[in-house]
Write a protein that holds these residues in place. Structure first.
Motif, short mmCIF file in Angstrom:
data_model
loop_
_atom_site.label_atom_id
_atom_site.label_comp_id
_atom_site.label_asym_id
_atom_site.label_seq_id
_atom_site.Cartn_x
_atom_site.Cartn_y
_atom_site.Cartn_z
N VAL A 33 0.83 -1.22 0.00
CA VAL A 33 0.00 0.00 0.00
C VAL A 33 0.86 1.26 0.00
N GLY A 34 1.91 1.29 0.81
CA GLY A 34 2.86 2.40 0.77
C GLY A 34 2.45 3.64 1.53
N CYS A 35 1.89 3.48 2.72
CA CYS A 35 1.51 4.65 3.54
C CYS A 35 2.76 5.36 4.05
N ALA A 36 2.84 6.66 3.81
CA ALA A 36 4.04 7.42 4.19
C ALA A 36 4.28 7.40 5.69
N TRP A 37 3.20 7.40 6.49
CA TRP A 37 3.34 7.47 7.94
C TRP A 37 3.36 6.09 8.61
N CYS A 38 3.43 5.03 7.83
CA CYS A 38 3.36 3.68 8.37
C CYS A 38 4.41 3.47 9.46
N ASP A 39 3.99 2.89 10.59
CA ASP A 39 4.94 2.62 11.67
C ASP A 39 5.35 1.15 11.72
N THR A 40 4.99 0.39 10.67
CA THR A 40 5.42 -1.01 10.58
C THR A 40 5.99 -1.28 9.19
N ILE A 91 -6.01 -9.77 13.56
CA ILE A 91 -5.15 -10.12 12.43
C ILE A 91 -4.84 -8.82 11.70
N THR A 92 -3.57 -8.45 11.73
CA THR A 92 -3.18 -7.14 11.23
C THR A 92 -1.94 -7.29 10.36
N GLY A 93 -1.30 -6.19 10.03
CA GLY A 93 -0.13 -6.31 9.16
C GLY A 93 0.80 -5.14 9.30
N GLY A 94 1.48 -4.88 8.19
CA GLY A 94 1.26 -5.38 6.86
C GLY A 94 -0.19 -5.18 6.37
#
Length: 222
Positions: A33-40, A91-94
């Motif tokens: 997905v490529g979220c700029a603020w992703c913390d994982t 169930i999360t991710g990713g």
């Protein structure tokens, strides 16, 4: 069915409808997905050189991007071996909906667990009918993926991060034509900033939506 698992840990669900519920988190590896603020961001790529044994992703820090193959049965066995007591599995991710989650969610439900899926809504959701689906729609991200109507229709809960009026407006556009009468709509202030929180509170009151605060960040827990 094998799933690439980044980490498994027991904690408290910190946001959304299930805030405060003891939960076992199963974080899957892989996300385009490529979220700029992703913390994982360590979960984005499933690299062969980062594959480890199944026990090496249970109750350990998954921040270096390690992953291991697990079946539904091996995951449930790991819960028992670690003495986890929570009966709610997140169930999360990713991006967990890269994978067919029907075998995993059915196996959990047969043994008395409830399940929740946290997804961006950019992949078709395949899960048991009884699974609670939280869609946090990721709009115009770097990966160029669109939020799917199927995902929005399947969602039990739509949880949208907001900082400005623009974010509320983009959610309104996304939900046009979607029957939300039986869905929980949550607004979640981005980064707990005071202006974002005030905006989310006002809109939630006006529309009878729900405010979602990331309580785990205030509690300093995972």
């Amino acid at each position: 069915m094998n799933y690439p698992v980044n980490e498994v840990f027991e904690t408290i669900q910190g946001e959304g409808t299930h805030t405060g519920v003891p939960a076992i988190f199963v974080r899957l590896q892989g996300c385009p997905v490529g979220c700029a603020w992703c913390d994982t961001k360590q979960t984005w790529e499933v690299l062969d050189e980062n594959k480890v044994s199944a026990e090496q992703v249970i109750q350990v820090d998954g921040t270096i991007g390690r992953w291991a193959d697990h079946t539904p049965q091996s995951l449930i066995h790991a819960f028992e071996q670690k003495g986890f007591t929570a009966k709610h599995v997140v169930i999360t991710g990713g991006e967990p909906c890269l994978y067919d989650l029907i075998p995993l969610t059915l196996a959990l439900h047969r043994l008395g667990f409830s399940s929740q899926i946290e997804t961006s809504g950019t992949f078709e959701i395949q899960c048991a009918d009884a699974a609670w689906v939280t869609v946090s729609p990721k709009i115009n991200m770097k990966g160029g993926l669109k939020v799917l109507e199927q995902a929005l229709n399947r969602a039990n809960e739509i949880k949208h991060p907001v900082a400005t009026e623009h974010h509320v407006e983009e959610l309104d556009r996304l939900l046009e034509g979607i029957d939300c009468s039986n869905k929980t709509i949550c607004l979640q202030p981005i980064s707990q900033k005071s202006r974002a929180t005030a905006l989310a509170m006002r809109v939630c009151i006006e529309r009878n939506w729900r405010l979602s605060i990331q309580t785990h960040k205030y509690l300093d827990i995972d």
